[in-house]
Design a protein around this motif. Structure first.
Motif, PDB file in Angstrom:
ATOM      1  N   UNK A 163      41.484 131.352  15.028  1.00 12.29           N
ATOM      2  CA  UNK A 163      41.485 131.261  16.494  1.00 12.29           C
ATOM      3  C   UNK A 163      41.665 132.629  17.142  1.00 12.29           C
TER       4      UNK A 163
ATOM      5  N   UNK B 209      40.331 135.316  15.911  1.00 14.96           N
ATOM      6  CA  UNK B 209      38.984 135.864  15.843  1.00 14.96           C
ATOM      7  C   UNK B 209      38.141 135.341  16.998  1.00 14.96           C
ATOM      8  N   UNK B 210      38.260 134.049  17.229  1.00 14.24           N
ATOM      9  CA  UNK B 210      37.500 133.430  18.330  1.00 14.24           C
ATOM     10  C   UNK B 210      37.842 134.089  19.660  1.00 14.24           C
TER      11      UNK B 210
ATOM     12  N   UNK C   2      36.921 138.314  19.463  1.00 14.83           N
ATOM     13  CA  UNK C   2      35.574 138.838  19.294  1.00 14.83           C
ATOM     14  C   UNK C   2      34.508 138.089  20.092  1.00 14.83           C
ATOM     15  N   UNK C   3      34.923 137.124  20.868  1.00 17.61           N
ATOM     16  CA  UNK C   3      33.977 136.465  21.751  1.00 17.61           C
ATOM     17  C   UNK C   3      34.594 136.439  23.134  1.00 17.61           C
ATOM     18  N   UNK C   4      33.894 136.972  24.074  1.00 21.37           N
ATOM     19  CA  UNK C   4      34.485 137.049  25.410  1.00 21.37           C
ATOM     20  C   UNK C   4      34.548 135.679  26.050  1.00 21.37           C
ATOM     21  N   UNK C   5      35.519 134.942  25.568  1.00 22.60           N
ATOM     22  CA  UNK C   5      35.662 133.563  25.985  1.00 22.60           C
ATOM     23  C   UNK C   5      36.891 133.452  26.879  1.00 22.60           C
ATOM     24  N   UNK C   6      36.777 132.740  27.977  1.00 24.09           N
ATOM     25  CA  UNK C   6      37.969 132.533  28.800  1.00 24.09           C
ATOM     26  C   UNK C   6      38.891 131.555  28.084  1.00 24.09           C
ATOM     27  N   UNK C   7      40.158 131.930  27.977  1.00 20.04           N
ATOM     28  CA  UNK C   7      41.040 131.169  27.101  1.00 20.04           C
ATOM     29  C   UNK C   7      42.264 130.620  27.828  1.00 20.04           C
ATOM     30  N   UNK C   8      42.563 129.349  27.568  1.00 18.98           N
ATOM     31  CA  UNK C   8      43.785 128.739  28.066  1.00 18.98           C
ATOM     32  C   UNK C   8      44.787 128.690  26.911  1.00 18.98           C
TER      33      UNK C   8
ATOM     34  N   UNK D  98      45.632 125.995  23.809  1.00 22.77           N
ATOM     35  CA  UNK D  98      45.468 126.390  22.410  1.00 22.77           C
ATOM     36  C   UNK D  98      46.749 126.131  21.626  1.00 22.77           C
TER      37      UNK D  98
END
Lengths: 280, 280
Positions: B157, B159-160, B163-169, B173
């Motif tokens: 997670x 890595x996720x 390395x990925x421009x992901x908006x994260x909550x 998580x």
DNA sequence: TTGACAACTGACTAATTAGTCATTATTATA
DNA sequence: TATAATAATGACTAATTAGTCAGTTGTCAA
């Protein structure tokens, strides 16, 4: 053994020990017992060697896994077999697996990063297909998390196996991961990875073109030895140039070639390509 | 801001982008707007800079985590807080976290590998302590697997996120991982990682010493019941203290003991150790 | 035996690297 | 302002790198 094969094998050892960047062409040629010039007769550059290694192993690994998942019966053994063959492969090709773990997110060579990323996406897609087959709609909300957990399991246990000289019972490992996976699949309720996040990852999709496909096909055709193999490839080539065969015939031809080692990759690519284009 | 701090910050950026090896001191000084000489006023070498960076972040991270775990109340929030702060830290120090993911198993610099390995062991120990605190003796058989699963979750997670421009909550998580962890802790029955494997991990990199080996041997000897088993172990002990037996005799003794469950481990260790020392 | 061709060699180039050090600039103190 | 101490410079060395190419060796057909 051909020079090219010799170089690839020895280089693999060195890369596994040291990584790509710190391994010099000098070192490679020394271990092969050949001169520097001889190296450049087989490969245009060090990068070309690296790419050749990655392609050789990844394409084999991905196409094997994908074939296994595609032909999966939904029974208790399916998941077990998936894990078992996965770890068996990474043990068998431990040199390459080590490189994968070491270099997968390196960005000193952007072509390489894209390559790793593309292969990673292919594997991810295969795992997703597997979870859908195995657990169906029950896990609609949590399937993307399940994919990530499976990837996490594979990653962390591979590391354990590869980098610690531990005697390993792969059957036990596979069994224990099947239990964990089933537990997570059946009882997890809180998702984190949404469909959007999952798909965002694959945005940079480099769709394969008809021409690229033909190129790979041509190469397999050149390497083909058996008549059945040659004929099937040749028919598939014609179909690619001008679609004429029914899906059943195409499927039959793919089955003809997929067990020849040097056809596994083109079989995988063709199956994907034709499926995709028939949906359009 | 002091020169040293400036260099560390800029170097961190470059290392995160390119990795250690491909980043030159030249590049670092250029990004800092200082001369090459100035760099060597702050650091004796490039390696010293790298070690300083690793020490700064790892010691901070480990001690934070360990403090958190040590002072943990065993309640529903404990595990949540663990995950949350873990990912929060890796997001905050994303540059360093990226380096960690990229370089953690590189072997071009053996001091570095040992360092990473040492810190990894510390974190592993902390996670083990946490699982013992949270789940107690219920998970005696499966706790080492749980540690690995937790490490796997964190790794994949992270890595996720990184390395990925992901908006994260992060709250979502952490919650989702708490649920998964609790599930695995309470219902997993098939272990894979044994106490032995878990502990071997801590020996493998730094060579096992004669004394450590004697300790394990002594333990097996105490547990031995059959005469053959006892005698073989005893002879092996003497051979370890003062080599006197030929390879064939040693191999025979190892074969004698390797099928007794409580000797498998020492047999494995001895075989490795003796093989290693005979090569020298 | 000769000649032609491919396989192979390793000294070479040009570029890049970590690290050094004589020199210069800046700052603090008297 | 004058002197000493400190900080900073960048041209330099020595080593290493990927990649080249003129020349050598081996092979095989005529």
């Amino acid at each position: 053994m051909g020079k090219k094969q010799l170089i690839m094998e020895r280089a693999l050892e060195l890369f596994a020990e040291q990584g790509f960047e710190p391994t010099s062409v000098q070192q490679i040629t020394e271990r092969c017992g050949i001169s520097k010039g001889a190296f450049y007769l087989s490969f245009k550059s060090k990068d070309e060697l690296i790419v050749a290694l990655i392609d050789q192993f990844m394409s084999q690994m991905i196409s094997n896994t994908d074939y296994q998942v595609t032909n999966m019966q939904n029974n208790e053994l399916s998941l077990y077999n998936f894990y078992f063959t996965m770890f068996q492969a990474s043990q068998k090709h431990s040199n390459f697996a080590k490189i994968l773990m070491k270099e997968q997110s390196h960005s000193f060579n952007s072509e390489l990063v894209l390559k790793f990323h593309d292969y990673d996406k292919l594997l991810e897609k295969t795992i997703l297909t597997m979870t859908e087959k195995l657990f169906g709609e029950r896990i609609e909300n949590t399937k993307y998390d399940l994919v990530y957990c499976i990837k996490g399991f594979i990653s962390i246990y591979s590391e354990l196996i590869l980098f610690n000289n531990v005697p390993v019972d792969l059957e036990q490992l596979a069994q224990s991961l099947v239990e964990k996976t089933n537990l997570l699949a059946s009882q997890v309720t809180i998702p984190f990875v949404t469909k959007e996040i999952f798909q965002l990852r694959r945005l940079s999709k480099t769709e394969i073109t008809n021409d690229q496909l033909l190129e790979v096909l041509e190469q397999s055709l050149n390497e083909a030895e058996e008549p059945l193999e040659q004929e099937s490839l040749s028919l598939l080539k014609q179909h690619l140039l001008e679609p004429s065969l029914s899906p059943a015939l195409v499927e039959g031809l793919l089955k003809n070639i997929q067990d020849y080692p040097n056809c596994k990759w083109i079989a995988f690519l063709l199956r994907n390509y034709l499926k995709l284009n028939s949906i359009k």
